[in-house]
Design a protein around this motif. Structure first.
Motif, PDB file in Angstrom:
ATOM      1  N   ALA A  83       9.983   1.390  -0.782  1.00 18.76           N
ATOM      2  CA  ALA A  83       9.936  -0.065  -0.606  1.00 18.76           C
ATOM      3  C   ALA A  83       9.791  -0.767  -1.957  1.00 18.76           C
ATOM      4  O   ALA A  83      10.394  -1.830  -2.182  1.00 18.76           O
ATOM      5  CB  ALA A  83       8.785  -0.444   0.321  1.00 18.76           C
ATOM      6  N   ALA A 119       9.776   1.744   5.211  1.00 16.23           N
ATOM      7  CA  ALA A 119      10.306   1.136   3.989  1.00 16.23           C
ATOM      8  C   ALA A 119      11.362   0.086   4.316  1.00 16.23           C
ATOM      9  O   ALA A 119      11.463  -0.946   3.639  1.00 16.23           O
ATOM     10  CB  ALA A 119      10.898   2.203   3.076  1.00 16.23           C
ATOM     11  N   ALA A 122       9.653  -3.147   5.427  1.00 20.06           N
ATOM     12  CA  ALA A 122       9.125  -3.865   4.268  1.00 20.06           C
ATOM     13  C   ALA A 122      10.253  -4.515   3.469  1.00 20.06           C
ATOM     14  O   ALA A 122      10.120  -5.651   2.991  1.00 20.06           O
ATOM     15  CB  ALA A 122       8.337  -2.904   3.378  1.00 20.06           C
ATOM     16  N   THR A 123      11.378  -3.814   3.336  1.00 19.06           N
ATOM     17  CA  THR A 123      12.497  -4.351   2.561  1.00 19.06           C
ATOM     18  C   THR A 123      13.117  -5.553   3.258  1.00 19.06           C
ATOM     19  O   THR A 123      13.483  -6.541   2.599  1.00 19.06           O
ATOM     20  CB  THR A 123      13.558  -3.264   2.337  1.00 19.06           C
ATOM     21  OG1 THR A 123      12.955  -2.158   1.655  1.00 19.06           O
ATOM     22  CG2 THR A 123      14.719  -3.786   1.513  1.00 19.06           C
TER      23      THR A 123
END
Length: 283
Positions: A83, A119, A122-123
């Motif tokens: 991330a 991840a 979050a991205t």
């Protein structure tokens, strides 16, 4: 100009192959950790720049002048570090003045902040917060993890074993996902969209029937009682839990044609030349 990050990987190369059918080579840039490793792309007229997810300065230079950035997710396994790498790439894109980002996310990343999608979740949040125009391509698992040359062994033995419990599988082939990405990068109707890509749903029982029809030899499916070793066992656990049964028409919509059927996939696998046998070990 279109910049493709992580372009030396299998998916990145397929995206570039598709882009080359849609725009001139000098409009495409491959951003990679090792420029010497993509000399073949340079020979085809594709621009090559250093683009390491752990080097923000290099990313800013790699992304300079890009109207569109294909941000292919990092192969890093640690979700937190992955991330952070993606955030560095998004920050670099904003600083470099990139026009829009297309990001390869994963099915469920919009709602699941843990596990495989951690991840990606979050991205996606980082992209929303960045203010940059973007498109999300949420991928399923790749069909190649299940449908590959290893199926020849099932034809030879007459038996196809799995631990999937008869549940459906919604995988898609890298090549079709790459075609969809190239369309998104070169068409103007996708900004602000989040696509949940899935292929046609299939089961191992249907796969055994397809192998029988296409090979001309009887193949039966047997439900494996023990867990398969390694990653295959983990994948089959996900299938058995029903985690791969979600269906949308997003991939077909973006492609402009239906995704490959199970019959088409099996035909291609069985008609390809068998890989050469391994030679003797060196002395």
């Amino acid at each position: 100009m279109i910049v493709v990050s992580a372009a030396s990987g299998a998916f990145g190369r397929l995206v570039i192959d598709q882009l080359l059918t849609r725009c001139p080579a000098d409009h495409i840039v491959a951003a990679v950790r090792n420029p010497k490793g993509v000399a073949d792309l340079a020979a085809r007229g594709v621009g090559v720049r250093l683009g390491d997810y752990d080097d923000p300065a290099a990313l800013r230079t790699a992304f300079k002048g890009a109207e569109r950035l294909m941000l292919i997710s990092s192969p890093e396994l640690d979700p937190s570090r992955r991330a952070d790498q993606h955030k560095a790439a998004i920050d670099a894109a904003r600083t470099a003045g990139v026009g829009a980002i297309t990001y390869t996310s994963f099915l469920g990343a919009d709602t699941q902040a843990h596990g495989v999608t951690a991840a990606h979740h979050a991205t996606e949040r980082t992209l929303f917060a960045s203010g940059l125009p973007h498109t999300l391509l949420r991928h399923p698992y790749y069909s190649e993890a299940f449908l590959n040359a290893g199926l020849r062994a099932a034809v030879t033995s007459g038996e196809l074993a799995s631990g999937t419990g008869g549940r459906g599988i919604n995988t898609a082939f890298r090549s079709e996902l790459a075609e969809a990405a190239a369309r998104v990068l070169t068409e103007n109707c996708h900004l602000g969209r989040a696509y949940d890509f899935t292929g046609n749903l299939w089961t191992y029982t249907q796969l055994a029937h397809a192998l029988s029809r296409i090979s001309g030899k009887p193949v039966v499916h047997r439900d494996r009682h023990g867990r398969a070793p390694g990653a295959q066992g983990w994948l089959e656990d996900q299938v058995r839990a029903g985690a791969l049964e979600r269906q949308t028409d997003d991939l077909q919509h973006v492609l402009g044609h239906p995704a490959a059927t199970l019959e088409q996939a099996v035909t291609e696998i069985l008609t390809q030349p068998a890989p050469p046998a391994a030679g003797p070990a060196p002395e």
